[in-house]
Design a protein around this motif. Structure first.
Motif, mmCIF file in Angstrom:
data_model
loop_
_atom_site.group_PDB
_atom_site.id
_atom_site.type_symbol
_atom_site.label_atom_id
_atom_site.label_comp_id
_atom_site.label_asym_id
_atom_site.label_seq_id
_atom_site.Cartn_x
_atom_site.Cartn_y
_atom_site.Cartn_z
ATOM 1 N N ALA A 1 -1.903 -1.180 -6.369
ATOM 2 C CA ALA A 1 -1.234 -0.082 -5.373
ATOM 3 C C ALA A 1 -1.960 -0.299 -3.842
ATOM 4 C CB ALA A 1 -1.393 1.228 -5.913
ATOM 5 N N ARG A 2 -2.786 -0.804 -3.765
ATOM 6 C CA ARG A 2 -3.460 -1.208 -2.551
ATOM 7 C C ARG A 2 -3.661 -2.518 -2.052
ATOM 8 N NH1 ARG A 2 -6.401 3.047 -5.079
ATOM 9 N NH2 ARG A 2 -6.666 4.999 -3.740
ATOM 10 N N GLY A 3 -3.911 -2.587 -0.870
ATOM 11 C CA GLY A 3 -4.425 -4.041 -0.170
ATOM 12 C C GLY A 3 -3.215 -4.866 0.589
ATOM 13 N N LEU A 4 -2.043 -4.428 0.428
ATOM 14 C CA LEU A 4 -1.037 -5.081 1.140
ATOM 15 C C LEU A 4 -0.073 -4.018 1.692
ATOM 16 C CD1 LEU A 4 0.188 -7.911 -1.316
ATOM 17 C CD2 LEU A 4 -1.415 -8.494 0.864
ATOM 18 N N LEU A 5 0.647 -4.676 2.884
ATOM 19 C CA LEU A 5 1.679 -3.763 3.627
ATOM 20 C C LEU A 5 2.951 -4.289 2.999
ATOM 21 C CD1 LEU A 5 0.460 -3.607 7.288
ATOM 22 C CD2 LEU A 5 -0.041 -2.054 5.527
ATOM 23 N N GLU A 6 3.211 -3.576 1.703
ATOM 24 C CA GLU A 6 4.471 -3.803 1.294
ATOM 25 C C GLU A 6 5.071 -2.693 0.694
ATOM 26 O OE1 GLU A 6 4.166 -6.875 -1.695
ATOM 27 O OE2 GLU A 6 3.775 -8.676 -0.178
ATOM 28 N N SER A 7 6.497 -2.790 0.244
ATOM 29 C CA SER A 7 7.172 -1.425 -0.142
ATOM 30 C C SER A 7 6.380 -1.120 -1.749
ATOM 31 C CB SER A 7 8.636 -1.753 -0.470
ATOM 32 O OG SER A 7 9.321 -0.935 -0.983
ATOM 33 N N GLY A 8 6.276 0.272 -1.730
ATOM 34 C CA GLY A 8 5.709 0.834 -3.054
ATOM 35 C C GLY A 8 4.085 1.039 -2.884
ATOM 36 N N ALA B 1 7.416 2.342 2.706
ATOM 37 C CA ALA B 1 9.016 2.298 2.108
ATOM 38 C C ALA B 1 9.474 0.809 2.567
ATOM 39 C CB ALA B 1 9.513 3.316 2.862
ATOM 40 N N GLU B 2 9.141 0.503 3.988
ATOM 41 C CA GLU B 2 9.994 -0.872 4.412
ATOM 42 C C GLU B 2 8.878 -1.372 5.459
ATOM 43 O OE1 GLU B 2 14.089 -0.460 5.551
ATOM 44 O OE2 GLU B 2 13.529 1.728 5.857
ATOM 45 N N VAL B 3 8.689 -2.535 5.838
ATOM 46 C CA VAL B 3 8.220 -3.390 6.945
ATOM 47 C C VAL B 3 9.088 -4.352 7.637
ATOM 48 C CG1 VAL B 3 6.182 -4.709 7.568
ATOM 49 C CG2 VAL B 3 6.043 -3.281 5.634
ATOM 50 N N LEU C 1 -4.908 8.214 5.547
ATOM 51 C CA LEU C 1 -5.038 8.111 4.425
ATOM 52 C C LEU C 1 -4.077 8.457 3.533
ATOM 53 C CD1 LEU C 1 -7.272 7.273 2.062
ATOM 54 C CD2 LEU C 1 -8.092 9.643 2.163
ATOM 55 N N SER C 2 -3.391 7.709 2.568
ATOM 56 C CA SER C 2 -2.108 8.448 1.919
ATOM 57 C C SER C 2 -2.458 9.528 1.096
ATOM 58 C CB SER C 2 -1.639 7.296 0.976
ATOM 59 O OG SER C 2 -0.661 7.645 0.144
ATOM 60 N N PRO C 3 -1.637 10.625 1.073
ATOM 61 C CA PRO C 3 -1.846 11.799 0.218
ATOM 62 C C PRO C 3 -1.501 11.433 -1.350
ATOM 63 C CG PRO C 3 0.109 12.341 1.490
ATOM 64 C CD PRO C 3 -0.584 10.821 1.944
ATOM 65 N N SER C 4 -0.743 10.240 -1.446
ATOM 66 C CA SER C 4 -0.371 9.906 -2.812
ATOM 67 C C SER C 4 -1.270 9.837 -3.848
ATOM 68 C CB SER C 4 0.450 8.781 -2.679
ATOM 69 O OG SER C 4 1.023 8.408 -3.892
ATOM 70 N N SER C 5 -1.290 10.260 -5.100
ATOM 71 C CA SER C 5 -2.320 10.391 -5.929
ATOM 72 C C SER C 5 -2.133 8.844 -6.681
ATOM 73 C CB SER C 5 -2.209 11.477 -6.918
ATOM 74 O OG SER C 5 -1.013 11.499 -7.612
ATOM 75 N N ARG D 1 7.841 1.913 8.058
ATOM 76 C CA ARG D 1 8.015 3.165 7.606
ATOM 77 C C ARG D 1 7.425 3.442 6.383
ATOM 78 N NH1 ARG D 1 12.080 6.168 4.754
ATOM 79 N NH2 ARG D 1 13.075 4.213 3.782
ATOM 80 N N VAL D 2 6.805 4.704 6.287
ATOM 81 C CA VAL D 2 6.111 5.272 5.172
ATOM 82 C C VAL D 2 7.135 6.796 4.617
ATOM 83 C CG1 VAL D 2 4.047 6.667 4.596
ATOM 84 C CG2 VAL D 2 3.925 4.764 6.147
ATOM 85 N N HIS D 3 7.100 6.729 3.514
ATOM 86 C CA HIS D 3 7.762 7.765 2.880
ATOM 87 C C HIS D 3 7.094 8.328 1.641
ATOM 88 C CE1 HIS D 3 11.175 10.311 2.038
ATOM 89 N NE2 HIS D 3 11.014 10.024 0.801
ATOM 90 N N ASN D 4 6.750 9.672 1.883
ATOM 91 C CA ASN D 4 5.915 10.290 0.553
ATOM 92 C C ASN D 4 4.465 9.537 0.256
ATOM 93 O OD1 ASN D 4 7.626 12.402 0.392
ATOM 94 N ND2 ASN D 4 8.877 11.350 -1.028
ATOM 95 N N GLY D 5 3.972 9.177 1.335
ATOM 96 C CA GLY D 5 2.501 8.775 1.087
ATOM 97 C C GLY D 5 2.630 7.167 0.831
#
Length: 376
Positions: free
Chosen positions: A346-353, A32-34, A372-376, A25-29
């Motif tokens: 902030a990159r490289g894994l599928l983890e919350s945050g 959120a959960e796996v 591609l995440s829109p999060s800056s 689940r992705v929330h705001n780029g």
């Protein structure tokens, strides 16, 4: 990418897990959960139908792609990065070859402009100009320089955070002091295009160098009496070793040895030039002419390799299919390992945050879709 997205029916693979029939689940780029089993609600739901979902790929060393060279200006940088993104690379360290300092200064400005509008551009890797003339490879000999005041001023004067990595040869006069100064500025220093022996490589690492640029290429080979830089890097857990897994730069058997000798410390890179994800033909790399035939890039001498035409998805596929690496190890070599090498949490894994830069692959490890995440 919508603000609240659920991806289901996926095999979820990163450096730490390989989960069948999972969801993300992705929330705001951001992730959120796996999990597995009952999935949560979301405003948009996409069933991936058994595709493999991984973090977006991260390339620490790439000079162009899609017919565009990164030293040709802002538009070329943006187009080249986009070409690699279609092959799963969602974070790019724009690499610049050795050029006169005034040219490099202008090129740094071009990258600075491009990264303001493209979150996939992490910054710059200066591959030169402080390289060994004897190991320069496809670098213009007239552009080589010592790691002295003018070169260090170039780095200091760049936009803050723009220069992320510098490759240099530690045997050059002043190089060890330059490593100390660059690392104090927060810049990753890589050993490369070098004649350094084992002892000098160890000294460079002690001074702060943490990467080995395209390991086994443009450096002394491993010898049983003269081990050279690669064993020095292999034995030190602080060092990440770049590997071009295209079947041209390093024999697959040697590549497998490298990957298994330094688990979670080998970063797959492309070292790609403009012909990656494009056609054979005539190109330029810096000030040098390059001819590409059958996907192999050579200088006009017909011998010197001039980068690759690799895309990072092909390197991941080769690691899994040709070398027999576990999927999590191969994916990690193109995601979490380069992220750690740059100090990017902030990159490289599928983890919350984490940033929701994501790649969906088919059963043959070919890219199906990229987010591609829109999060800056």
């Amino acid at each position: 990418m919508t603000a609240d997205l659920l991806l289901t029916g996926a095999r979820v693979v990163d450096a730490r897990r390989d989960l069948p029939d999972a969801w993300v689940r992705v929330h705001n780029g951001l992730i959120a959960e796996v999990g597995t089993g009952l999935a949560p609600r979301a405003s948009e739901r996409i069933d991936l139908g058994g595709a493999t979902l991984t973090p977006g790929l991260i390339d620490l060393h790439v000079h162009g792609g899609g017919g565009h060279a990164f030293d040709d200006g802002t538009d070329a940088i943006t187009a080249g990065v986009a070409a690699h993104r279609r092959h799963g690379t969602t974070a790019t360290l724009v690499s610049l070859v050795s050029s006169p300092l005034d040219v490099l200064r202008r090129q740094l400005t071009h990258v600075a402009v491009a990264r303001r509008s493209d979150p996939a551009i992490l910054g710059v890797h200066l591959e030169g100009p402080c390289l060994s003339p004897a190991r320069r490879g496809a670098h213009d000999p007239g552009a080589l320089a010592l790691p002295d005041g003018p070169v260090l001023d170039l780095v200091r004067d760049a936009e803050p955070g723009l220069v992320r990595q510098v490759t240099l040869a530690p045997e050059l006069p002043g190089a060890l002091d330059a490593i100390t100064e660059l690392t104090a500025l927060g810049i990753r220093v890589a050993i490369g295009h070098t004649e350094a022996d084992y002892a000098l490589t160890r000294e460079a690492i002690a001074r702060g160098a943490t990467l080995l640029t395209h390991a086994l290429n443009a450096m002394p080979a491993i010898g049983h009496r003269l081990p050279g830089p690669v064993p020095a890097a292999l034995e030190d857990d602080r060092v990440t070793l770049e590997l071009i897994l295209d079947g041209v730069h390093v024999h697959p058997a040697v590549a497998r040895m490298l990957l298994t000798s330094a688990p979670r410390r080998v970063a797959l890179i492309t070292d790609a030039m403009a012909a990656a994800a494009h056609a054979d033909g005539a190109y330029r790399l810096g000030e040098l002419d390059v001819h590409v035939a059958d996907g192999r890039a050579l200088l006009d001498d017909g011998v010197t390799i001039a980068g690759s035409t690799l895309t990072l998805d092909r390197a991941v596929r080769a690691a899994i299919v040709d070398l027999g690496l576990a999927a999590s190890d191969a994916v990690g070599a193109a995601t979490s390992v380069p992220a750690a090498a740059l100090g990017d949490p902030a990159r490289g894994l599928l983890e919350s945050g984490m940033r929701a830069d994501l790649v969906a692959w088919d059963a043959d490890w070919r890219v199906r879709k990229v987010w591609l995440s829109p999060s800056s």
